[in-house]
Write a protein that holds these residues in place. Structure first.
Motif, PDB file in Angstrom:
ATOM      1  N   ALA A  46       0.828  -1.206   0.000  1.00 47.17           N
ATOM      2  CA  ALA A  46       0.000   0.000   0.000  1.00 47.17           C
ATOM      3  C   ALA A  46       0.861   1.254   0.000  1.00 47.17           C
ATOM      4  CB  ALA A  46      -0.928  -0.016   1.216  1.00 47.17           C
ATOM      5  N   PHE A  47       1.947   1.241   0.751  1.00 52.11           N
ATOM      6  CA  PHE A  47       2.846   2.394   0.761  1.00 52.11           C
ATOM      7  C   PHE A  47       3.585   2.531  -0.568  1.00 52.11           C
ATOM      8  CE2 PHE A  47       2.292   1.649   5.284  1.00 52.11           C
ATOM      9  CZ  PHE A  47       2.088   2.937   5.744  1.00 52.11           C
ATOM     10  N   LEU A  48       3.900   1.385  -1.204  1.00 54.67           N
ATOM     11  CA  LEU A  48       4.548   1.459  -2.504  1.00 54.67           C
ATOM     12  C   LEU A  48       3.607   2.059  -3.544  1.00 54.67           C
ATOM     13  CD1 LEU A  48       6.965   0.815  -4.290  1.00 54.67           C
ATOM     14  CD2 LEU A  48       6.037  -1.486  -4.603  1.00 54.67           C
ATOM     15  N   VAL A  49       2.346   1.634  -3.550  1.00 57.24           N
ATOM     16  CA  VAL A  49       1.361   2.215  -4.466  1.00 57.24           C
ATOM     17  C   VAL A  49       1.200   3.700  -4.190  1.00 57.24           C
ATOM     18  CG1 VAL A  49      -1.069   2.195  -5.127  1.00 57.24           C
ATOM     19  CG2 VAL A  49       0.154   0.045  -4.838  1.00 57.24           C
ATOM     20  N   PHE A  50       1.201   4.062  -2.918  1.00 60.15           N
ATOM     21  CA  PHE A  50       1.102   5.471  -2.546  1.00 60.15           C
ATOM     22  C   PHE A  50       2.267   6.271  -3.129  1.00 60.15           C
ATOM     23  CE2 PHE A  50       2.721   8.498   0.704  1.00 60.15           C
ATOM     24  CZ  PHE A  50       1.801   9.509   0.485  1.00 60.15           C
ATOM     25  N   LEU A  87      -7.264  -0.143 -10.831  1.00 63.09           N
ATOM     26  CA  LEU A  87      -6.795  -0.898 -11.995  1.00 63.09           C
ATOM     27  C   LEU A  87      -5.399  -1.441 -11.752  1.00 63.09           C
ATOM     28  CD1 LEU A  87      -7.241  -1.828 -14.900  1.00 63.09           C
ATOM     29  CD2 LEU A  87      -6.344   0.384 -15.686  1.00 63.09           C
ATOM     30  N   LEU A  88      -4.544  -0.617 -11.157  1.00 63.56           N
ATOM     31  CA  LEU A  88      -3.202  -1.083 -10.825  1.00 63.56           C
ATOM     32  C   LEU A  88      -3.253  -2.237  -9.834  1.00 63.56           C
ATOM     33  CD1 LEU A  88      -0.133  -0.497 -11.139  1.00 63.56           C
ATOM     34  CD2 LEU A  88      -0.328   1.011  -9.162  1.00 63.56           C
ATOM     35  N   GLY A  89      -4.139  -2.138  -8.833  1.00 62.40           N
ATOM     36  CA  GLY A  89      -4.277  -3.224  -7.872  1.00 62.40           C
ATOM     37  C   GLY A  89      -4.835  -4.485  -8.492  1.00 62.40           C
ATOM     38  N   ALA A  90      -5.766  -4.351  -9.448  1.00 60.29           N
ATOM     39  CA  ALA A  90      -6.345  -5.534 -10.092  1.00 60.29           C
ATOM     40  C   ALA A  90      -5.301  -6.295 -10.893  1.00 60.29           C
ATOM     41  CB  ALA A  90      -7.513  -5.113 -10.985  1.00 60.29           C
ATOM     42  N   VAL A  91      -4.489  -5.562 -11.666  1.00 59.47           N
ATOM     43  CA  VAL A  91      -3.442  -6.226 -12.454  1.00 59.47           C
ATOM     44  C   VAL A  91      -2.414  -6.866 -11.528  1.00 59.47           C
ATOM     45  CG1 VAL A  91      -1.606  -5.860 -14.133  1.00 59.47           C
ATOM     46  CG2 VAL A  91      -3.802  -4.682 -14.405  1.00 59.47           C
ATOM     47  N   GLY A  92      -1.996  -6.116 -10.496  1.00 55.43           N
ATOM     48  CA  GLY A  92      -1.024  -6.670  -9.563  1.00 55.43           C
ATOM     49  C   GLY A  92      -1.564  -7.863  -8.796  1.00 55.43           C
ATOM     50  N   SER A  93      -2.827  -7.820  -8.411  1.00 55.85           N
ATOM     51  CA  SER A  93      -3.415  -8.938  -7.676  1.00 55.85           C
ATOM     52  C   SER A  93      -3.523 -10.174  -8.545  1.00 55.85           C
ATOM     53  CB  SER A  93      -4.793  -8.548  -7.142  1.00 55.85           C
ATOM     54  OG  SER A  93      -4.695  -7.479  -6.231  1.00 55.85           O
ATOM     55  N   LEU A  94      -3.892  -9.991  -9.806  1.00 57.90           N
ATOM     56  CA  LEU A  94      -3.976 -11.141 -10.715  1.00 57.90           C
ATOM     57  C   LEU A  94      -2.617 -11.803 -10.878  1.00 57.90           C
ATOM     58  CD1 LEU A  94      -5.760 -12.794 -12.634  1.00 57.90           C
ATOM     59  CD2 LEU A  94      -5.167 -11.182 -14.451  1.00 57.90           C
ATOM     60  N   LEU A  95      -1.591 -10.978 -11.100  1.00 55.32           N
ATOM     61  CA  LEU A  95      -0.246 -11.542 -11.210  1.00 55.32           C
ATOM     62  C   LEU A  95       0.224 -12.129  -9.882  1.00 55.32           C
ATOM     63  CD1 LEU A  95       1.454  -8.743 -13.370  1.00 55.32           C
ATOM     64  CD2 LEU A  95       0.609 -10.976 -14.135  1.00 55.32           C
ATOM     65  N   GLY A  96      -0.138 -11.480  -8.769  1.00 53.21           N
ATOM     66  CA  GLY A  96       0.269 -11.982  -7.462  1.00 53.21           C
ATOM     67  C   GLY A  96      -0.362 -13.312  -7.116  1.00 53.21           C
ATOM     68  N   VAL A  97      -1.634 -13.493  -7.447  1.00 57.94           N
ATOM     69  CA  VAL A  97      -2.286 -14.773  -7.180  1.00 57.94           C
ATOM     70  C   VAL A  97      -1.648 -15.883  -8.010  1.00 57.94           C
ATOM     71  CG1 VAL A  97      -4.450 -16.046  -7.471  1.00 57.94           C
ATOM     72  CG2 VAL A  97      -4.468 -13.774  -6.430  1.00 57.94           C
ATOM     73  N   ALA A  98      -1.359 -15.597  -9.264  1.00 53.00           N
ATOM     74  CA  ALA A  98      -0.712 -16.609 -10.113  1.00 53.00           C
ATOM     75  C   ALA A  98       0.681 -16.949  -9.595  1.00 53.00           C
ATOM     76  CB  ALA A  98      -0.645 -16.103 -11.557  1.00 53.00           C
ATOM     77  N   LEU A  99       1.461 -15.922  -9.251  1.00 56.54           N
ATOM     78  CA  LEU A  99       2.807 -16.175  -8.747  1.00 56.54           C
ATOM     79  C   LEU A  99       2.763 -16.851  -7.380  1.00 56.54           C
ATOM     80  CD1 LEU A  99       5.850 -15.832  -9.083  1.00 56.54           C
ATOM     81  CD2 LEU A  99       5.645 -13.550  -8.082  1.00 56.54           C
ATOM     82  N   GLY A 100       1.825 -16.432  -6.527  1.00 57.23           N
ATOM     83  CA  GLY A 100       1.702 -17.066  -5.219  1.00 57.23           C
ATOM     84  C   GLY A 100       1.320 -18.530  -5.316  1.00 57.23           C
ATOM     85  N   THR A 101       0.445 -18.872  -6.267  1.00 58.73           N
ATOM     86  CA  THR A 101       0.088 -20.276  -6.463  1.00 58.73           C
ATOM     87  C   THR A 101       1.297 -21.099  -6.893  1.00 58.73           C
ATOM     88  OG1 THR A 101      -2.162 -19.612  -7.081  1.00 58.73           O
ATOM     89  CG2 THR A 101      -1.444 -21.825  -7.712  1.00 58.73           C
ATOM     90  N   ALA A 134      -8.592 -17.409  -3.306  1.00 56.07           N
ATOM     91  CA  ALA A 134      -7.825 -16.611  -4.260  1.00 56.07           C
ATOM     92  C   ALA A 134      -8.533 -15.296  -4.567  1.00 56.07           C
ATOM     93  CB  ALA A 134      -7.610 -17.415  -5.547  1.00 56.07           C
ATOM     94  N   ALA A 135      -9.863 -15.363  -4.710  1.00 61.28           N
ATOM     95  CA  ALA A 135     -10.615 -14.126  -4.946  1.00 61.28           C
ATOM     96  C   ALA A 135     -10.530 -13.196  -3.740  1.00 61.28           C
ATOM     97  CB  ALA A 135     -12.072 -14.463  -5.263  1.00 61.28           C
ATOM     98  N   GLY A 136     -10.538 -13.786  -2.533  1.00 64.76           N
ATOM     99  CA  GLY A 136     -10.420 -12.961  -1.335  1.00 64.76           C
ATOM    100  C   GLY A 136      -9.083 -12.244  -1.249  1.00 64.76           C
ATOM    101  N   TYR A 137      -8.003 -12.966  -1.541  1.00 65.85           N
ATOM    102  CA  TYR A 137      -6.689 -12.326  -1.516  1.00 65.85           C
ATOM    103  C   TYR A 137      -6.546 -11.297  -2.644  1.00 65.85           C
ATOM    104  CZ  TYR A 137      -5.096 -15.662   1.969  1.00 65.85           C
ATOM    105  OH  TYR A 137      -4.953 -16.384   3.124  1.00 65.85           O
ATOM    106  N   GLY A 138      -7.166 -11.594  -3.796  1.00 66.72           N
ATOM    107  CA  GLY A 138      -7.151 -10.598  -4.863  1.00 66.72           C
ATOM    108  C   GLY A 138      -7.886  -9.334  -4.456  1.00 66.72           C
ATOM    109  N   ALA A 139      -9.011  -9.498  -3.754  1.00 65.77           N
ATOM    110  CA  ALA A 139      -9.744  -8.324  -3.269  1.00 65.77           C
ATOM    111  C   ALA A 139      -8.920  -7.543  -2.250  1.00 65.77           C
ATOM    112  CB  ALA A 139     -11.069  -8.766  -2.656  1.00 65.77           C
ATOM    113  N   LEU A 140      -8.168  -8.254  -1.407  1.00 67.40           N
ATOM    114  CA  LEU A 140      -7.295  -7.564  -0.455  1.00 67.40           C
ATOM    115  C   LEU A 140      -6.225  -6.755  -1.176  1.00 67.40           C
ATOM    116  CD1 LEU A 140      -6.772 -10.248   2.346  1.00 67.40           C
ATOM    117  CD2 LEU A 140      -8.046  -8.110   2.513  1.00 67.40           C
ATOM    118  N   GLY A 141      -5.670  -7.322  -2.242  1.00 67.10           N
ATOM    119  CA  GLY A 141      -4.673  -6.584  -3.014  1.00 67.10           C
ATOM    120  C   GLY A 141      -5.256  -5.337  -3.652  1.00 67.10           C
ATOM    121  N   ILE A 142      -6.459  -5.448  -4.195  1.00 65.02           N
ATOM    122  CA  ILE A 142      -7.111  -4.277  -4.787  1.00 65.02           C
ATOM    123  C   ILE A 142      -7.398  -3.234  -3.709  1.00 65.02           C
ATOM    124  CG2 ILE A 142      -9.177  -3.486  -5.987  1.00 65.02           C
ATOM    125  CD1 ILE A 142      -9.271  -6.185  -7.403  1.00 65.02           C
ATOM    126  N   GLY A 143      -7.852  -3.695  -2.543  1.00 69.89           N
ATOM    127  CA  GLY A 143      -8.113  -2.766  -1.454  1.00 69.89           C
ATOM    128  C   GLY A 143      -6.860  -2.060  -0.981  1.00 69.89           C
TER     129      GLY A 143
END
Length: 659
Positions: A46-50, A87-101, A134-143
């Protein structure tokens, strides 16, 4: 739904899934803490996005000003930045979920379900990928990304388009309308949350306290910057560049806070994890020194029925005791007791605890309590109680034969046991309490908790009883482990003789071997924390880079003016590097202090509430100072690299364009 013990105490009725449920209960704290550690990345993210969005907003300030002049109102500009952050969080969360898996699959294949800790060696878990999780963690990333874009969006909303077109920058001194008391209020809230008990066995309030403490410390940073730098002003009066860097930080404390917020957050978490892991490791090392007093240890290889069914034969024990160079041997008996069908069984450990004089007095039924209370070879927590007095009229044969009527007539015997911290927490075995242990001895025997000891090997709880008391109650003289004490002049080939005598049926290890294996398991278990620290520090430095780049772009005219009045390129680079060193030094000091405060919460609140054992706070000052200095050096280098842009010809042209 849980199993209920029958009145006889000899049988236990269970459902087919009760064993798995108890195992899940045992590993729940481990899994929850790993999840919370994983959320550290979201916090620093969150601080990095900021920082990145602040840089992006600064770069596009003329574009936002032009849109404002053309009719885009303040609320629409705010929504535009929020849409970018989402939008930045959605793209990052999608990539993060894939990489985390992918990382989870690799970790299970290489390290197992406990990340190499050795707690669940018999279990080979498969990857359990849940779309809902996975959807929950993606939502956390977007948040987290949306939260990081909150203040840049408010800054764009509050700008004056006409002034921004002329090159006037936004004032960052009041981001989001936060008042000066919000930081201290969060710190006080964090302090209060630390005193709340766990919720459903989890330190949820303590986790919230850590988050409030970090946010409160960062929000309090502007006040600390102004107060701290004010005391440094008299020392740099004769140094113009240092004075210029110092005064700018004093006049714009929120700018310094924005630039160092990511460093403060990442360094605080890294310091807290370093202190927590270092304290735990130091406590484990001291614990091993206490529980491994002998030089050699023999253990029966685990059988199909479990560790308690694998026993050393009496003949082999006598053979080892008679070997030249062996001073004495001590046997250890392990059993499991199911005290609560909803929880995993506790471990009963029978080992010699009393000296010969104390044992003789107890066997004779001494009426007075023994004065030797702290001589037990256990890492006690606090002071132990005196050994319980035995009824004077009780005959020792009463206990051995199980004559409950005689025991009731003369008084029930009271046996001393030492409960682990987890046993005291989970089963209420507090100091001085009398327990009933079904299946251990005849009816009517009372077991008195004489001391609380620290046991890092058994999270489910354990009880230690003197070996003579156990043998007298159960007539069981078998042992599972054997401690071998050597004479000072023991033969050099004694270990080889013991291995030959065991015939490969028993495992022989030295205290050094067990210590090395235990610490190796510990280091593998906490290796993930070191990776998380590296990720947090890297993200913090990326935030510093973005913040300083935004500052350079916003101050191009200022730097151009300084060059016009005679400041050389080298001096300008020195000014920016000095600001970077000063700001990151402030961030490092704040992060170090905040991290130490968080580490106290982790050591004294989170760890006892999660795993039900305590440890001593150990501060590895050398590692902490090296970590802080490396962050300061990296921040200074980052500021210097960003300052190269300020020293270019574009800064001079910016002043000409403004004229």
């Amino acid at each position: 739904p849980w199993a209920q013990s029958l009145d006889t105490g000899a049988l236990l009725l269970q459902r087919p899934g009760d064993g798995g449920a108890r195992l899940g209960q045992l590993s729940r704290a481990y899994r929850v803490n790993l999840t919370v550690l994983a959320l550290v990345a979201l916090f620093t993210g969150a601080f990095l996005v900021f920082s990145v969005l602040s840089l992006s907003v600064t770069q596009r300030l003329p574009s936002f000003a032009l849109l404002g002049v053309l009719g885009l109102d303040a609320r629409q500009r705010q929504y535009l930045v929020w849409a970018e952050s989402v939008l930045l969080g959605a793209v990052g969360s999608l990539l993060g979920v894939a990489l985390g898996t992918a990382l989870a699959w690799a970790a299970l294949r290489l390290l197992g379900g406990d990340l190499g800790g050795g707690y669940f060696d018999a279990i080979a878990p498969s990857l359990d990928w849940s779309p809902l999780a996975a959807a929950g963690y993606g939502a956390l990333g977007i948040g987290a990304a949306w939260l990081g874009g909150w203040w840049p969006a408010l800054a764009v909303r509050g700008m004056a388009p006409a002034q921004a077109l002329k090159g006037w920058t936004m004032q960052p001194d009041r981001p989001g309308g936060l008042t000066a008391w919000s930081g201290p209020a969060l710190l006080l809230l964090a302090f209060g949350l630390c005193w709340l008990p766990p919720i459903d066995g989890l330190p949820l309030a303590a986790y919230v306290a850590v988050a409030c403490g970090l946010l409160g410390g960062i929000l309090t940073l502007p006040v600390l910057v102004r107060l701290g730098l004010g005391r440094l002003a008299p020392w740099v009066q004769q140094r113009p560049l240092a004075l210029l860097a110092l005064e700018r930080a004093r006049r714009f404390p929120h700018s310094a806070s924005i630039a160092t917020s990511a460093v403060v957050a990442s360094l605080a978490l890294s310091v807290a994890l370093t202190v927590m892991v270092g304290s735990f490791r130091e406590s484990v090392m001291r614990w091993l020194d206490t529980v491994l007093p002998a030089e050699l240890y023999l253990r029966a290889a685990p059988a199909a029925g479990g560790a308690e069914t694998a026993r050393l034969t009496p003949e082999f024990v006598a053979t080892v005791a008679a070997m030249p160079g062996v001073a004495r041997v001590e046997g250890l008996r392990l059993r499991t007791l199911t005290l609560d069908p909803r929880r995993p069984p506790v471990t009963l450990i029978a080992r010699p605890l009393r000296s010969a004089g104390d044992s003789a007095a107890a066997s004779a039924g001494a009426a007075s309590r023994s004065s030797a209370t702290n001589s037990v070879p256990l890492p006690l927590v606090g002071q132990a109680l005196p050994w319980p007095a035995q009824p004077t009229a009780t005959d020792p044969a009463t206990v051995a034969t199980g004559d409950s009527s005689a025991a009731a007539a003369t008084g029930a015997p009271r046996i001393a046991v030492f409960a682990s911290e987890a046993m005291a927490e989970l089963h209420g075995a507090s100091l001085g309490r009398e327990l009933e242990l079904p299946g251990l001895g005849p009816p009517g025997v009372r077991f008195v908790v004489t001391g609380i000891w620290r046991d890092y090997a058994r999270q489910q709880g354990s009880l230690v009883i003197d070996a003579q008391d156990y043998a007298r109650l159960t007539a069981d003289h078998s042992v599972n482990d054997l401690s071998v004490y050597l004479q000072p002049d023991a033969p050099a080939d004694l270990r080889q003789r013991l291995e030959q005598a065991s015939g490969g049926l028993y495992e022989l290890s030295s205290a050094q071997d067990i210590r090395k294996i235990s610490l190796g398991i510990f280091d593998r278990s906490f290796a993930v924390t070191y990776w998380l620290q590296a990720v947090a520090i890297g993200m913090g430095l990326m935030g510093v880079s973005a913040s300083f780049s935004a500052q350079v772009l916003a101050r191009r005219r200022e730097f151009g003016l300084l060059q016009h009045i005679g400041l050389s390129r080298r001096q300008l680079l020195g000014l920016v590097a000095a600001e970077g060193a000063l700001w990151t030094l402030l961030g490092a000091v704040a992060g170090l202090l905040l991290g130490l405060a968080v580490s106290v919460v982790l050591v004294h609140v989170v760890n006892p509430q999660s795993f039900h054992w305590t440890m001593e706070l150990h501060l590895p000052w050398a590692r902490l100072l090296a970590l802080a200095l490396s962050v300061v050096a990296a921040g200074t280098l980052t500021a210097w690299l960003s300052g190269r842009l300020a020293a270019s010809q574009q800064a001079v042209l910016a002043v000409k364009q403004d004229s």
